[in-house]
Write an enzyme that holds these catalytic residues in place. Structure first.
Site, PDB file in Angstrom:
ATOM      1  CE  LYS A  79       3.944   0.894  -3.888  1.00  9.66           C
ATOM      2  NZ  LYS A  79       3.637   1.970  -2.934  1.00  9.66           N
ATOM      3  CB  SER A 154       0.306   3.438  -4.442  1.00 11.19           C
ATOM      4  OG  SER A 154       1.408   3.477  -3.554  1.00 11.19           O
ATOM      5  CB  SER A 178       1.098   3.983  -0.451  1.00 12.22           C
ATOM      6  OG  SER A 178       0.535   4.808  -1.419  1.00 12.22           O
TER       7      SER A 178
HETATM    8  N1  GLN Z   1      -2.501   8.221  -2.180  1.00 13.72           N
HETATM    9  C1  GLN Z   1      -1.377   9.069  -2.001  1.00 13.72           C
HETATM   10  C2  GLN Z   1      -0.963   9.657  -3.324  1.00 13.72           C
HETATM   11  O1  GLN Z   1      -1.654   9.478  -4.255  1.00 13.72           O
HETATM   12  C3  GLN Z   1      -0.272   8.348  -1.319  1.00 13.72           C
HETATM   13  C4  GLN Z   1       0.630   7.598  -2.210  1.00 13.72           C
HETATM   14  C5  GLN Z   1       1.748   6.912  -1.493  1.00 13.72           C
HETATM   15  O2  GLN Z   1       1.785   6.868  -0.254  1.00 13.72           O
HETATM   16  N2  GLN Z   1       2.666   6.370  -2.262  1.00 13.72           N
HETATM   17  O3  GLN Z   1       0.027  10.300  -3.453  1.00 13.72           O
END
Ligand code: GLN
Length: 477
Positions: A79, A154, A178
């Site tokens: 990532k 994400s 994410s």
């Molecule tokens: N969707 C969540 C956010 O927007 C989680 C993001 C994550 O776990 N990095 O913060």
């Protein structure tokens, strides 16, 4: 052999060792798959040259019967918020478009010791803020089962890369869901470990008390092999923990006889899509048939989790992102600045996208004098209630099962203009991050329209073995 990119980590490791194929052949197959599937947009940076060079070095050693690491040849998608020395680490942001880190994240250096091969850096939402990769500065990752839908986020690029065999396994991060949500959208395994089990050193910080580093894999066994290498104390991360379970592969093939599975009613309530609930329940029934026992329970604080997160997370994020000022790190203004304040405005105004700006504004607001007690501290207290809820639940069961997302992959563009709707994507994953406990997303069938649904196996603090054990059992049913 052809299509070596489709092999599991276990088969790659064995195949390389037994000289059934070379590391270079594996990398070449993976690179051609990446080129064929370019439109899905898994990778921001594909390091074809670097991967091939590493593979050739390994092949030479193997031919000469020299010692190689335990994961020799395995091709990994990383990532793009996890630093790999010499490769851009953009965080999918214009702010860091040109940032090339001079060092490896601890998780990467551990895997390098085992001779893994980095295929490239995968797409994510900007600074991992989002649930669809739509906030990425570089474009959106597409769902492997339906191109007009999102791969999730994400860590969408990493999940997609595993689903489409554009790597052997992938690394991601999970701050609020994410790893588990994109894994659920892409029909792969995704583990969010206990907070602290995998070092965060060299991983760009979002919300330091929520961030975890984990992985995506093709099988539960692969996940155990990866975790064996990345878990454990790191002196570069003061929050990192010793790994008490040692060999995670020892939790595989244990079966589920007598295992108590907790089903929180809030995870199967209104607002969770019907087909998703039904498919998760089908898997639970299979586990029940195999000898597990089902316990109905309640996690009453579930409804507060999204609010707690979207106060606490932006607060910590706004503090962490202060370092990107265009001087030490980050985008430099495109036009001359009149003074230092103007310089900051320009650098940050041009460098950050809308969602990041929204969170910086929320975060600085909830931390400001007069509001800190009303918002941030209150959220911290409610976080404590969520932790207690899980403790109580685990006194009645061994693992908790629920959907990995309230719904299957949504259409590109469907939620992007409605941040509150996008935030509901995390309703069932955030509570787990709040409590710092492990959870693993596992495939749980397909909707009538052909979209994958995932479930998550949640376990008590530092009990990743239980997640792996259930995942492995379910795979065989
Ligand atoms: N969707 C969540 C956010 O927007 C989680 C993001 C994550 O776990 N990095 O913060």
């Amino acid at each position: 052999m052809t299509n070596l990119n489709k092999l599991s980590l276990k088969d790659v490791v064995n195949g390389v060792r037994e000289k059934k194929f070379s590391c270079s052949e594996l990398v070449k197959d993976t690179v051609s798959a990446c080129k064929e599937e370019k439109d899905f947009f898994a990778y921001i940076t594909l390091d074809e040259e670097g991967a091939l060079k590493k593979a050739e070095e390994l092949d030479k050693k193997i031919v000469q019967n020299e010692e190689v690491g335990d994961l020799a040849g395995a091709v990994c998608a990383v990532k793009d918020i996890i630093c790999v020395k010499g490769l851009p680490n953009t965080c999918a942001s214009k702010m860091l478009e040109n940032f090339v880190p001079p060092y490896d994240a601890s998780v990467v250096s551990r895997l390098k010791k085992e001779d893994f091969v980095v295929m490239g850096k995968t797409n994510t939402d900007e600074f991992a803020c989002g649930a669809s990769t739509e906030t990425s500065y570089f474009g959106v990752s597409r769902n492997p089962y339906e191109k007009e839908r999102v791969a999730g986020g994400s860590s969408g690029g990493s999940a997609l890369a595993v689903a489409k065999n554009l790597c052997t396994f992938a690394l991601g991060t999970d701050t609020g869901g994410s790893i588990r949500q994109p894994a659920s959208f892409c029909n792969v395994y995704g583990l969010k470990p206990t907070y602290g089990l995998v070092s965060r050193s060299g991983v760009v910080s979002l919300a330091s008390s929520w961030d975890t580093v984990g992985a995506f894999s093709k099988t539960p066994e692969d996940m155990a092999m990866i975790l064996n290498k990345i878990a454990g104390k790191d002196r570069k991360d003061s929050t990192s923990l010793d790994n008490p379970e040692k060999d995670y592969t020892s939790f595989l093939n244990k079966g589920v006889k007598g295992l108590k599975i907790g089903l929180p009613k809030e995870y199967f309530s209104e607002g969770i899509e019907e087909e998703t609930k039904a498919l998760v329940m089908e898997s639970v029934k299979k586990l029940e048939k195999a000898g597990a026992e089902v316990v109905q329970l309640s996690l009453p604080s579930t409804k507060y989790a999204v609010s707690v997160y979207y106060i606490s997370m932006p607060a910590e994020l706004s503090a962490n992102l202060e370092r990107f000022d265009g001087i030490r790190f980050g985008h430099k203004p495109e036009s001359e600045a009149e003074n230092i304040v103007d310089y900051y405005f320009k650098a940050r105004g041009e460098g950050f996208g809308t969602e990041i700006k929204r969170r910086i504004i929320i975060g600085t607001y909830v931390l400001s004098a007069g509001y800190m007690d009303a918002y941030y501290k209150k959220a911290q207290k409610v976080r404590g209630v969520i932790i207690e809820d899980f403790k109580k639940a685990f006194s009645a069961c061994d693992v908790i099962i629920g959907p990995g997302s309230p719904y299957p992959a949504f259409k590109i563009g469907e939620f992007i203009d409605d941040p509150l709707k996008m935030y509901t994507a995390d309703a069932l994953t955030i509570p787990v991050n709040a409590a710092g406990i492990p959870s693993m997303a596992c495939p749980s069938g397909f909707t009538k329209a052909g979209l994958p649904v995932g479930l998550q196996v949640i376990a008590p603090f530092l009990s990743e073995g239980r997640c792996l054990s259930v995942a492995e059992a379910l795979r065989g049913l």
